[in-house]
Design an enzyme around this catalytic site. Structure first.
Site, mmCIF file in Angstrom:
data_model
loop_
_atom_site.group_PDB
_atom_site.id
_atom_site.type_symbol
_atom_site.label_atom_id
_atom_site.label_comp_id
_atom_site.label_asym_id
_atom_site.label_seq_id
_atom_site.Cartn_x
_atom_site.Cartn_y
_atom_site.Cartn_z
ATOM 1 N N ARG B 415 8.948 64.687 24.749
ATOM 2 C CA ARG B 415 8.075 63.343 24.990
ATOM 3 C C ARG B 415 7.509 63.481 26.213
ATOM 4 N NH1 ARG B 415 10.927 57.670 23.447
ATOM 5 N NH2 ARG B 415 11.876 58.050 25.556
ATOM 6 N N SER B 484 7.066 55.292 14.257
ATOM 7 C CA SER B 484 7.972 54.566 14.502
ATOM 8 C C SER B 484 7.562 53.110 14.000
ATOM 9 C CB SER B 484 7.562 54.337 16.167
ATOM 10 O OG SER B 484 7.907 55.633 16.765
ATOM 11 N N LYS B 514 13.742 52.240 27.700
ATOM 12 C CA LYS B 514 12.575 51.568 27.337
ATOM 13 C C LYS B 514 12.999 49.998 27.091
ATOM 14 C CE LYS B 514 9.302 54.617 24.673
ATOM 15 N NZ LYS B 514 8.617 54.657 23.624
#
Lengths: 122, 595
Positions: B415, B484, B514
């Site tokens: 990522r 997602s 997050k």
């Protein structure tokens, strides 16, 4: 060499056992130095510029500020204390060998060969 | 090094150890209103400013910690700064073995003491910004979860409620001298795990593992694996179990050490467990394992499986292929009956599933299973996400990928935020060969274009990325495509007309990486999505430890995605393995029928 810190903001603890006192911090404990007057004088006299190169004496002496540090945290006067014993590499301190009773090399020289100027020529 | 200097330094260390004890006694002399001592509430640390004699190494300066920070710091742990080199030296390592443990220790201590960043997150960025941050999960509490404790607003609230007495680590707090001095009635015996560790160290100090590592690292690892298994299978992990794990080999290896000695030092239960795990001199190994399979109690079975899990994790370090084959065969033939023979049915299923997972991982690591054979369309297990940020170097990224793959990750994802396309491409090209060698798919987050150019194994798309249905035709046949979702409706849209292979759903727990980007879903909604979805569901968000990994497995997820649980671990390979074992155990325990 030692550090002490607590999560609690103030007044966390009450000392065990008896206490008698000179100061009364926020926790309400009665505090006092338990040493005799002449011992107190000796400590106060010796504290300024204390510089004893015998490690064992230093370790004995530093027990006193350790007790004060614990008390200060317990009573909320501070939340953290750092006590440094000796300097970076321990080059100024010599400790007594507990087996022989003799002073050892200074702590730094134990694992480093002394500088050439101090070596005995053979 | 001057010959004998270690002996002299040891004498000086003895002086300082006695001084530190004086500090501990001074601090433990203060009682708190909840009955604990000031030592329980705080942290005392003793440390040098450098280490390793003439080398003046600053990377792995030894620290001794005492005190539990009110339950926010786990007790009885030993943390190694970095693995030793093959020759046993601990300095002069490559930059890839970055000196990260001490900064993380500072982060852990500050966080345990209640210090937080301005945004309320745990302190995780002490020291140079280029060093990877994070906490030492092995020192964070909630045994063995590694979770951070809930923030406690003030000491007055603490004293008023019953929380202080009910914290999970309460019984582990290190205050044996204070307890002995106070003589309070009603306090149950606390096993001093540091003494168990010290005895294990003493017995095994001259021994090495087959691959050269100090043997004492094995019982310490068995203790960690036993803790992970217990958490995954929702069983209490008592001090007796922890001590028995540390001591499980001392009767076999300790010269003249007897069961009665252990009973005197650690109590009858620890001695009984260790005795069950020790092979008498007149019994061969198969006979001993068969006897354990028929007579062993459930705790002894769990410890034996934990013992085998660690050995399987290190099996690839033994170069002799025939010995590897024989050990794997023995694990299936003699260890599985031990796992399956547990009286508690869920424990039996969970232990067997964990063992099978470790056997499969060891086969893959040893190259005894073709990579093609181990690659599944949508694997199950641990989905490791490596965040690439501008301040993490490529060598660190590649080493994390290697460690996660070696630890049994089912899927790896890169990522990348804020780095150049060229750098991402180069990283993928560097990582793909080793991932393929062990049969672990490597997917790219967001960037379908870079994934295609690099020939990555798949793409994962967020809710604001390109629509998955448009990306699907661009990917080669067999590529993994995931999407997602944060709600049941989003998840349903993905499986009904998203063209994806799996649906990521979360955040299931509050996420340290997050925060605040979506509402926390919780385990119940994950269970609902897993139940309804015809596709594999990957739980994501806040899975910071094996216990939470086990929780998402129980909720029905096929994959559990982690970020910091691996990237911030002191040993990313073992952390990945522990997460995988917990997942397999919990998933196995959930299944009906024999494993």
């Amino acid at each position: 060499m030692g550090a002490l810190a607590s999560r609690y903001s103030h007044g966390a603890g009450a000392p065990k056992g008896r206490s008698r006192g000179r100061a009364a911090p926020s926790c309400g404990a009665q505090l006092v130095c338990a040493r005799a007057a002449d011992e107190e004088t000796a400590i106060e006299t010796g504290s300024a510029g204390f510089n004893d190169p015998t490690g064992d004496n230093l370790l004995r002496t530093v027990q006193l500020p350790m007790k004060v540090a614990a008390l200060a945290v317990a009573c909320g006067l501070t939340r953290s204390v750092v006590i440094q014993v000796g300097n970076g590499n321990g080059g100024d301190l010599r400790f007594i060998d507990p087996d022989s009773g003799q002073l050892m090399d200074n702590n730094h020289d134990i694992s480093h060969r002394p500088a050439p100027t101090t070596r005995v020529a053979l | 090094v001057i010959p004998g200097s270690d002996v002299l330094h040891h004498k000086v260390d003895g002086h300082f150890a006695r001084l530190f004890r004086h500090l501990l006694d001074s601090v433990a002399a203060f009682d708190l209103p909840d009955g604990s001592s000031l030592l329980d509430a705080g942290i005392c640390a003793c440390f040098n400013d450098n280490a390793n004699g003439p080398q003046h190494c600053t990377w792995d300066v030894p620290w001794v910690l005492a005190g539990g920070a009110g339950g926010a710091l786990r007790q009885g742990e030993s943390v190694d700064a970095v693995p030793r080199d093959a020759d046993g030296s601990r300095c002069g390592r490559s930059p890839a073995q970055a000196p990260t443990t001490l900064p993380r220790l500072h982060n852990t201590l500050a966080t345990a003491l209640g210090v937080r960043k301005d945004n309320g997150e745990p302190i995780d960025n002490f020291d140079a910004p280029k060093l990877p941050g994070g906490l030492l999960s092995s020192l964070t509490p909630g045994a063995p979860t590694g979770r951070l404790p809930p923030e406690r607003p003030s000491h007055s609230d603490e004293w008023r409620g019953g929380e202080a007495r009910s914290r999970p680590d309460r019984a582990r707090l290190y205050s044996p001298r204070a307890d002995a001095r106070s003589g309070r009635p009603g306090r149950r015996r606390v096993i001093d795990l540091s003494k168990a560790d010290a005895l294990a160290y003493e017995v095994h100090r001259a021994q090495r593992r087959v691959h050269g590592a100090p043997y004492v690292e094995h019982p310490r690892a068995v203790r960690r694996f036993a803790a992970h298994l217990s958490a995954a299978l929702e069983r209490p992990f008592s001090d007796e179990l922890a001590a028995a794990a540390l001591l499980h080999d001392v009767l076999e290896d300790g010269d003249g050490l007897r069961r009665e000695d252990l009973e005197g030092r650690f109590g009858p239960r620890v001695a009984q467990l260790v005795a069950q795990l020790s092979r008498p001199v007149d019994e061969d190994k198969p006979g001993h394992l068969r006897r354990l399979a028929t007579e062993g109690d459930d705790d002894a079975r769990l410890l034996k499986v934990a013992d085998r899990l660690h050995n399987l994790l290190e099996l690839s370090l033994i170069l002799d292929r025939e010995r590897q084959r024989a050990y794997l065969e023995e694990s299936e033939r003699l260890l599985l009956p031990i796992a399956r023979g547990a009286r508690a049915a869920a424990l039996a299923r969970g232990l067997a599933a964990a063992l099978l997972e470790a056997i499969a991982l060891a086969r893959r690591q040893c190259g005894l299973l073709e990579a093609e054979g181990s690659m599944r369309a949508v694997p199950t297990g641990v989905y490791v996400i490596i965040d690439i940020t501008p301040d993490i170097d490529d060598e660190r990224v590649l080493s994390l990928l290697d460690a996660a793959a070696a630890g049994g990750a089912a899927v790896l994802q890169l990522r990348a935020k804020g780095i150049t396309d060229r750098r991402l491409l180069a990283l993928l090209e560097g990582a793909l060969p080793s991932c393929r060698a062990v049969g672990v798919p490597l997917v790219v987050n967001d960037r379908a274009d870079v994934a295609l150019v690099a020939g990555a194994d798949g793409v994962h798309l967020g809710t604001t990325d390109l629509p998955s249905l448009l990306v699907r035709p661009l990917l080669p046949v067999g590529a993994l495509l995931g999407g997602s979702s944060h709600t049941l409706a989003q998840a349903r849209a993905l499986w009904e007309h998203g063209g994806v292979d799996y649906v990521a759903f979360g955040p299931v727990f509050p996420s340290p990486t997050k925060q605040g980007h979506a509402e926390v879903t919780g385990e119940a909604r994950l269970a609902e999505v897993s139940k309804q979805s015809p596709l594999s569901v990957c739980a994501i968000g806040g899975i910071t430890d094996p216990a939470r990994m086990a929780a998402v497995a129980r909720a029905g997820a096929s994959l559990g995605a982690v970020v910091s649980a691996v990237a911030s671990a002191s040993d990313p390979k073992e952390a990945t393995c522990a997460l995988g074992i917990a997942f397999a155990a919990a998933r196995g325990a959930r299944m009906k029928g024999p494993s």
